[in-house]
Structures are given as C-alpha cells and as structure tokens.
Enzyme design. Structure first.
Site, PDB file in Angstrom:
ATOM      1  N   GLU A  63    -113.522  36.500  52.846  1.00 62.07           N
ATOM      2  CA  GLU A  63    -114.746  36.520  53.652  1.00 62.07           C
ATOM      3  C   GLU A  63    -115.512  35.200  53.567  1.00 62.07           C
ATOM      4  O   GLU A  63    -116.720  35.154  53.733  1.00 62.07           O
ATOM      5  CB  GLU A  63    -115.647  37.688  53.227  1.00 62.07           C
ATOM      6  CG  GLU A  63    -114.989  39.041  53.412  1.00 62.07           C
ATOM      7  CD  GLU A  63    -115.834  40.209  52.964  1.00 62.07           C
ATOM      8  OE1 GLU A  63    -115.580  41.336  53.415  1.00 62.07           O
ATOM      9  OE2 GLU A  63    -116.757  40.003  52.143  1.00 62.07           O
ATOM     10  N   GLU A  67    -109.630  44.706  55.814  1.00 67.18           N
ATOM     11  CA  GLU A  67    -110.233  45.615  54.839  1.00 67.18           C
ATOM     12  C   GLU A  67    -110.824  46.811  55.563  1.00 67.18           C
ATOM     13  O   GLU A  67    -111.745  46.654  56.369  1.00 67.18           O
ATOM     14  CB  GLU A  67    -111.371  44.941  54.050  1.00 67.18           C
ATOM     15  CG  GLU A  67    -110.984  43.775  53.184  1.00 67.18           C
ATOM     16  CD  GLU A  67    -112.192  43.230  52.405  1.00 67.18           C
ATOM     17  OE1 GLU A  67    -113.220  43.940  52.323  1.00 67.18           O
ATOM     18  OE2 GLU A  67    -112.103  42.100  51.897  1.00 67.18           O
TER      19      GLU A  67
END
Length: 978
Positions: free
Chosen positions: A465, A558
C-alpha cells in the site's frame, strides 16, 4: 534450496545470556572463559531464533501468545535496548587441510552483531535481510576445536507502542531495514524484543582455493515450449595466491522414480582464474528437447530438475560444489485490457489467481522445514496458486520457497515498505522510508540473489500500500528490469522474445525474468493508482460477493473476513476467562453488535456481524449456548463466507477479474481473525470452503442470481458432461431433482447453465440442502461436487437447531497404513439412510490406484455416490469390500446407529492421543497437524465420501480418530489403537 558440498549447519548446542549479566568480553568467552548452559546466567538458546524465543523456551518469560501473557513481558521501549542485547555462544569442529578455506555464514541477524571466533573480533554491519559470509580460515584452531560468540544488538529504532496500539506502533521501526509487524498491527500484538536474534541459518562451509558464489539459472524457450534452454552464470572467487587452472562443470539431472536419476546434460568448461580475484562466468546455453515444464498448482506437474555446478582445480581436485532444484517455466504478466487487472501467464497459459496473503510462519521466528512444509501444503490443499509475502513481514526463506516450488504455489514477494509505517500512516511518519537507503538496496539485491532461482517466485513488489522512496524505487526498477525476452507488451500481441546477442545472456541480469511492481495497489492491482482500494476486511452477506457492485477493480490484493478457530484451540491458547463467548447486544435498528471478552479483543477478534449492513451470521443459526456451540456455528459461517468469496470472484473470471488474494490465510500467533488454520495448525471450516471453491473444474451456485455455473480454469475443453441438482429438505425427502445433459465447456471459461428454481417452486421449505454434481456422461464419474445449505430470502437457519436431534446412520470403512510414526488412514464414509436413485457416480475404475493390501487409495478416488438402485449399490459395495479385505485384519467397519432418513450434516474428523496416553484433565489431546482430503462435509442419503487422513505422532503416542457432526454431538471414535 541451494546446497554446498561441505557445509555444516550450526543449529544446536548454542547457549545465550543477557549481555549486562555477562562479565567477560567476547575475547575471553572464546578463549579462556567459555560458558555452559548449566552456568548462570547462560541458558539453552534457540538458533536460528530470537532472544524472546530463547526466553520463552527456558520459561524465563511466559508464552506471549497465550491469553494476555504478552502484557506481562517488558517491552523494549520500557526496558531499553540493552535488556534484549544478548550473547549467543557455541562451539564447532573444523580442521582444514592444505589449500582449504573456511567461511562462517550467517543468513540473517537482527539487527547488528559483534562476532568473536577464537578471540578474534569481526563487526557485522546492520540490516536484518542481508547475508554475512566471513572468511575465518586464518583464525581456526589447528586442533579443529573452535569457540564462537556473537553479541546481537536489537534494531536501532525499536519504537514505542502507543496506548491505542495501531498499525506498526509509533512507526519508528520503519527507520530500520527490518520487519515492521513487530510493533503490532490490527491483527497482531507487539513483539517485545522486535525479533532481535540470530534468526536465520548459521553454517560453516569448506572449499578449496576457488569457491562458487550465487549462480543464476534462467530458462528460455522456443518452438512453443517444445525446446528449452538453460542459461547459467556464476561468480567464482580465487582466494589463493596463484592462478587457478579450473574445470567448471554443470550437470542437470531429473529424477525418474524412487531416487533413480537420469543425467540430462553434463558440460565442462576450462578456464583460468587469476590469484586473489573474483570473476563472472557464463556457460554456453544448454538445450533440452521436450522438457518437463514446471506448472503452478492446478495447471500441471511441478517438474523439478537438479542442477549441480562444481569446479575442479588442477593439482587440488574438487574445490567447491553447488546444487539447486530448478523448474523450466516462463512467467509473464501485463495489465489486461478487458478488466484493468494484472493478468499472469505461465508457460503461455493465463492463470486465474486465487490465493492469500502471508505474514510469516511464526511471530517469534521459530521457523522450521517441517512447519514450512505444512504451511505450504495447506495452501496447495486449498487449491490456491499464489501467496503474497506482505511487505511488513519477511523476505521469506529458501525453505519456504522450496516447498512453494514443490507444491506449485506462486509467490508475490514484497520488500520492507508499508504504507502505515512509511509515509501514509496515522500519524504520518518516515515519508522517506528507512534512514539508510543504501542499506535497503543492499539487502534487496542480496535477497534477489538468495531467491531468484526458485520457479515459484513470480514477482517482486516494492511495498504494501505504498511505493518506496523515489531513489530506492528508481534503483529497484533499474536493477530488476526485465531482459527483453521476458517483456510482455499486451494481451493480443506477442512477447518481445529478444534473445539477440545485443541483449546479453539473461542469466547475467540480477534477475531479469520476473516483473517488478512498485506497490501493491499500483499497475494492475486494486485501482492501479495507489488509492486505498483493497479490502474490505469484515463479515459480508454471502450473496454480496456475486454482485457486480461488490468490487470494482480487476485484481484485489487484499480482501478479508472472519477467522474463528475451533473451541479446542480457544481452550488451548487462553485461560478460562477467554472461554466466554461474545455478548450479543441488540440495537434499535435490529442489528446485533458483538462485544467480545478482553482476551478475544486482545487477540484481534473480528465479529460475525456488521451493524447496518450484515446481520449476525452466527445468530442465523440460533443463540449460541456456550463456547463449543459458538465455535461450531462459526465454522458453518466460515465455510459459507469463504466459499462464497472465491465463488463470487470466480463467477466473473476474465470478464471482470483476473485474480484475488484473501487477507489472510493464517496468523503468526494465536490471533482470531483472517485465517484458514490456526497457529496450532488446526484447519477451520473456511479452509475446506476454499478448497471446494478453488478446484480447477468447479460447479457452483451463484448466490445472487441462483444460476448454476460451471467454472473451467484448465486449458482443456470439457465435452459430454452433465449436471445433476438435487434438493433435500429437513425431513429427508428429495424435494427437487433435475439433470442437464450434453454440456460442453470451453477452456478457461465460466458457463452459466440453468437457474436453480426450487425457491420459486410451490411451497418451498424455508431451510434446505442443495447438492450439485458435474459428471461425465460416458461413465457417470463425478468431476465436481458442491453441497450447500440454504434458506429462503428473509429466513434464517434456526430450523437446523432441532435437526441436530436427527439420528442418521453412518458406516465408516477404514484402512490404516503405518510407517514408524506416520499414519495414513483411508476411509469411506457412507450415509446409510435410504434415498432415491442418482445418475452420477464418481467411482473411477480406470484410474483408481490399488494399495498393497488390495485397498483402493482414496487419493485417486473422487466422491462416491451409490444411487443407481439399491441392488446395484449393494452388489457394488460387496465387490469393493472383497477387494478391500485382501488382509481382513487391516479393514475396520464402524457403524453409527440411527433410524432417521436425511442428510448427515457437517461431518468433521479430528485426531487425538489415545486414552492409553496419560494426560492431564483439560489438556489439549489433539494431534496436529493433520492433512485431510476433505472435512466439514455432508452426505445425502445413500452417498459415500472417500476421506484420506495423514499425520505423524510423537514417539510413544498412539492416535485415535474421532468423528463429530451436526447430528453427532459428543464424538464417535472411528479408529483407536488398543
């Protein structure tokens, strides 16, 4: 894994002590005052391992993963770094002959160390993810007895844990090149020593004058993969003071069967290496005709060759040897035009990614080959084809990759950057990443050299991220640039495939064979632009996974949900205060809020409700009475939740999605969220929901449209197949039955077949069971089987509560094969209540393997169904029974009495120590890990399921196998050594 000829691993005989309690110097410890484990403050040490692991092993501190005991261990932020600065000491024997050299190798130390060998000091530089190879030839004792002491220092910036916790604590750990999860996360408690220790392998290696360093193996192909080429480059170091006249050899073998190997290639090259120099040498390429290719799980075999590189020196003999298993394969990826998601191809075939996120095997870095074997086999057993190694964890070890190679699980490996710690967290910190960028890049390059020869390694990613700082990112893009042959320019255009002399040999690149992506939400992952568009991470309505609005991007890196383990795990990992189930608070809007006990909250429990969006999924089955009832109902939800997640994604394979990775597959501690097996290695029902949903050829029900769909992820067309759908009510009646015949299924496609119309029929039951089967019309062999329990819109599952009282008769035929401490138990479980006929059967007479006792191996039997009429069923069973009973003493038949007709619901096996073994009351009697071919399964009347169970027992322990189920409370002993 890479192996050297004369390598000795130093993994035993270590002792350790806190540095402030040791009153001798490193020179004294390795000359005049060597310690022993029996002398305070020294204790037996875990090497490889960490300081905290050693303290737990010696019961100096309590087990941090049990209950709230982690709160009773002082954190490094409060104790200071000296408290976790430790000495580690061992001895080893090494006596060299003339012209031999010895290296002392550390594959990983966190974070820096001072090494003393026989009174000589060597200071190791900082960095958790770098190897250290020390030439200790001149400081070994002539008699071969050597004393080694290592003073290990914690990370420079261990940080402090804020009262509210948070992702990576106060983020200070991000200033170092180390694991970031150690300050705690929303799924993990903080690790008090921040993983300080000699955490990876220690070894000594002996060579002649020339040693082999980091060979690089690369395969290329021509003629549509019918011809392969092996490219090999290695570094060679001549440590002697004279020129070495060398014969450098590469040998490639393949195992035919039972350790019998065939030499595929043997090539020898002569060269001279100047004194005191290091050179790089590239072999002429080796050609392989019709090679056995390495394929990911579900696409084909994981064929592995053994490559051995050795070097002989004139006047000396063999100087060094190196070996590594290698798979011929090519991995490409590009951003798919249709979906915007990243699409992977292996050996030219698109692969739909279904896998999970991985942190590491154990939070205290108690890593082992056996544990890795279980971990990766579990992922393969779930039919997963990719693991993502998350950036806040480890650059995983060669042993991890070895089993990924063996089981065919692709790996997405991230470097040590996370958005939470490196510039995007709350509070924002470390916007420029680690303090030492050169150190980060050194560790990254060294990690690439360590792992690059593994066929399972699919891609490198800069961070989780987040992308690395500009200079690091630019350097990684350059270092990991693809060789032109491996570049892919689009879905409908051919790869560049340039192997011209101008582009150089691909084995001369640092990697050059697999893509580098700058961050987990960039370039075909999530929205591709780095916005927070992964997730969600909590309970969902199962039908929502099938809706077009659920997720808008082609590849989700995810998406997570619940992960409650079985009740036995709660009892084994928590005191009795932790056995209290959540309080269910009814809200004014009709939703329920779960309030967990403090221990569950500490262990990061995710509720099974999401007020305003999802009603409590456990309470759909009625109020949970106690821990056992709660955990059993949680398994029902786990199965439905994760099967629906994968089936929902697969329903839009290639039309909307190219892949999905579940957050996450397991926990590195005794956490209560996002897992398919717990830290003790017991599987949840979600494990088997995934196993069902991710099978290569799969029949499924779209829970949004109620269309029956067939998924074919393989490259082969299916023809002359049929679908059978049957609905069973709670009275044991087959209330709905339909067959769709003469179906053809294109490769790598999802085909909607027909609507399942039972809910629209006259007077449908509010709760019912649905069995779907896909079978071959030629021999009625079942290809895929899928069992659902469903309720009508607006209803719930509370009618299943009285269904528990149904007594459904079962018969279990079992055969046990033992080899020392290993057990393999093969069973056929039959629902003996009578039901109507079915067209499909899954007995495969042409492919069924027969074991030595005349017992058919369940590894090659699909689900069996006796439904072609009672006479045929009985006759067939008698024939099989006679076949099984080649040695009658090896066959056991267990009957569970019952007079009711209906589905034997949610059956699950477990393996325990026999009552002959003495254990304390309340002790966890489970034997773990256990590999089940299936579990948490249901059988309609007349149906049989083959189940294979394999496990190992400690010496002196005898096992018993217990069957539980919705209709079988209390457990039935199926097998026990008396």
């Amino acid at each position: 894994m890479a192996e050297q000829r004369r390598k000795t691993t130093l993994d035993s005989g270590w002792v350790a002590a806190r540095s402030s309690e040791v009153h001798f110097t490193g020179t004294q410890l390795t000359t005049t005052h060597p310690p022993t484990a029996s002398t305070s403050p020294w204790m037996e040490a875990l090497v490889p391992g960490t300081v905290l692991g050693t303290l737990v092993k010696n019961k100096v501190v309590p087990d941090p993963f049990y209950g709230l005991q982690n709160e009773h261990i002082i954190d490094i932020a409060d104790s200071g770094r000296d408290h976790y600065t430790f000495w580690f000491f061992t001895t080893f024997h090494c006596k060299l002959s003339s012209n031999e050299y010895c290296d002392l190798n550390f594959r990983g130390i966190n974070y820096s160390a001072d090494v003393y060998l026989n009174g000589h000091e060597i200071v190791l530089p900082k960095g958790m993810f770098r190897r250290h190879s020390l030439d200790v030839t001149d400081i070994l004792h002539p008699d071969g007895t050597n004393l080694l002491a290592v003073l290990v220092h914690p990370p420079d910036h261990p940080g402090r844990i804020p009262p509210e916790g948070g992702q990576g604590g106060d983020h200070e750990i991000g200033k170092d090149v180390a694991t970031q999860y150690v300050e705690g996360w929303d799924w993990m408690a903080p690790i008090r020593d921040r993983n300080t220790g000699i955490w990876d392998e220690v070894s000594i290696s002996v060579t002649g004058p020339v040693k082999i360093i980091d060979p690089h193996l690369v395969s290329t192909f021509s003629d549509d993969y019918k011809t392969a080429y092996l490219h090999t480059t290695t570094e060679l170091e001549n440590r002697s003071s004279s020129t070495a006249e060398c014969s450098l050899r590469v040998q490639v073998t393949t195992e035919i069967e039972d350790s019998i190997c065939l030499v595929e290639h043997l090539q020898t090259q002569n060269l001279s290496i100047p004194a005191k120099s290091r050179v790089q040498y590239t072999f002429p390429e080796l050609l392989f005709s019709k090679p056995n290719l390495w394929w990911p799980n579900g696409m084909g075999k994981q064929s592995l060759y053994n490559v051995v590189i050795s070097i002989d020196i004139k006047g000396f003999g063999e100087s060094d040897s190196w070996s590594h298993h290698f798979g011929f394969r090519k991995i490409e990826s590009h951003i798919d035009d249709a979906t915007g998601g990243r699409l992977f191809k292996v050996n030219g075939e698109p692969i739909f990614i279904r896998g999970g996120n991985w942190i590491l095997s154990d939070g205290l870095l108690r890593l082992s080959k056996n544990r890795y074997n279980t971990d990766i086999k579990f992922h393969a057993d779930m039919n997963f084809n990719m693991i993502r190694c998350w950036g806040g964890g480890l650059a995983e070890r060669p042993e991890f990759y070895h089993y990924c190679d063996y089981y065919g699980v692709l790996v997405w490996q991230e470097f040590w950057i996370t958005g939470d710690v490196d510039g995007r967290g709350d509070p924002v910190s470390n916007p420029n990443g680690p303090l030492d960028h050169d150190l980060f890049l050194f560790c990254a390059r060294d990690t690439v050299k360590l792992l690059r020869n593994h066929p399972s390694l699919a891609l490198w990613v800069g961070g989780n991220e987040q992308i690395p700082p500009d200079d690091i990112n630019t350097a990684l893009k350059n270092d990991l640039r693809l060789h032109p042959y491996f570049e892919s320019v689009g879905e409908n255009r051919k790869p560049v495939g340039d192997l011209s002399p101008m582009s150089g040999d691909p084995s001369q690149y640092l990697d050059g064979t697999r893509i580098y992506i700058q961050g987990s939400m960039w370039d075909g992952f999530a929205d591709g632009m780095g916005n927070f568009t992964d997730g969600p991470y909590e309970i969902q309505n199962p039908e929502d996974f099938f809706k077009d609005s659920f997720y808008n991007y082609g590849f989700n890196p995810e998406v997570g949900s619940v992960g409650m383990p079985v009740a036995a795990t709660i009892r084994a990992t928590m005191p009795s205060e932790g056995w209290q189930i959540p309080v269910f608070k009814k809200r004014p809007d009709g939703y329920v809020e779960e309030v967990p006990n403090p221990i569950w909250e500490y262990h990061k429990y995710i509720p099974y409700s999401k007020p305003t969006k999802v009603h409590d999924q456990i309470q759909l089955y009625g109020a949970a009475k106690d821990l056992d009832d709660f955990c059993l109902k949680a398994q029902l939800v786990n199965y439905i939740q994760y099967r629906a997640l994968l089936e929902g994604w697969t329903s839009r394979m290639w039309s909307k999605y190219t892949g999905v990775l579940i957050w996450k597959t397991q926990n590195p501690w005794t956490g209560l969220r996002g897992q398919f097996y717990d830290h003790l290695l017991d599987q949840t029902a979600g494990f088997y929901g995934c196993r069902c949903a991710a099978e290569p050829i799969h029949i499924q029900l779209n829970l949004d449209s109620y269309l029956i769909e067939v998924v074919n992820t393989t490259s082969e067309e299916l023809s002359n197949v049929a679908i059978e759908a049957s609905v069973w009510d709670l009275e044991g009646t087959r209330a709905y039955y339909t067959v769709h015949e003469n179906i053809s299924l294109l490769p790598k496609k999802v085909a909607p077949i027909a609507e399942m119309k039972y809910p629209k029929s006259k007077n449908p039951k509010p709760v019912y069971f649905l069995l779907l089967k896909l079978y071959n019309m030629s021999d009625y062999r079942t290809i895929s089987r899928n069992f659902y329990w469903l309720h009508l819109s607006g209803a719930d599952y509370k009618l299943l509560e009285p269904y528990r009282e149904k007594k459904i008769p079962l018969e279990i035929t079992s055969k046990v094969v033992m080899d020392k401490f290993s057990y393999n138990i093969q069973m056929h479980v039959t629902n003996k209540s009578k039901g109507p006929a079915s067209r499909s059967s899954t007995f495969e007479p042409n492919s069924t393997a027969r074991l030595s006792d005349g017992f058919y191996g369940t590894h090659s039997l699909e689900t069996l169904h006796f439904g072609v009429g009672i006479q045929q069923e009985t006759g067939w069973f008698n024939r099989i029974h006679r076949c099984f009973a080649g040695k009658s003493d090896g066959l056991k038949v267990t009957e569970i009495k019952g007079s009711d007709v209906g589905v034997a619901f949610f059956l699950h096996f477990s393996v325990h120590t026999s009552k002959n073994h003495l254990y304390e009351e309340g002790e966890d009697t489970r034997i773990l890990p256990v590999h089940y071919s299936d579990n948490y399964f249901s059988l309609v009347p007349g149906e049989t399921m083959p189940i294979n169970i394999s496990f190992e027992v400690p010496q002196g322990v005898t096992p018993r196998v217990i069957l539980n189920g919705w209709n079988y409370d209390g457990g039935q002993i199926i097998y026990e050594v008396v």
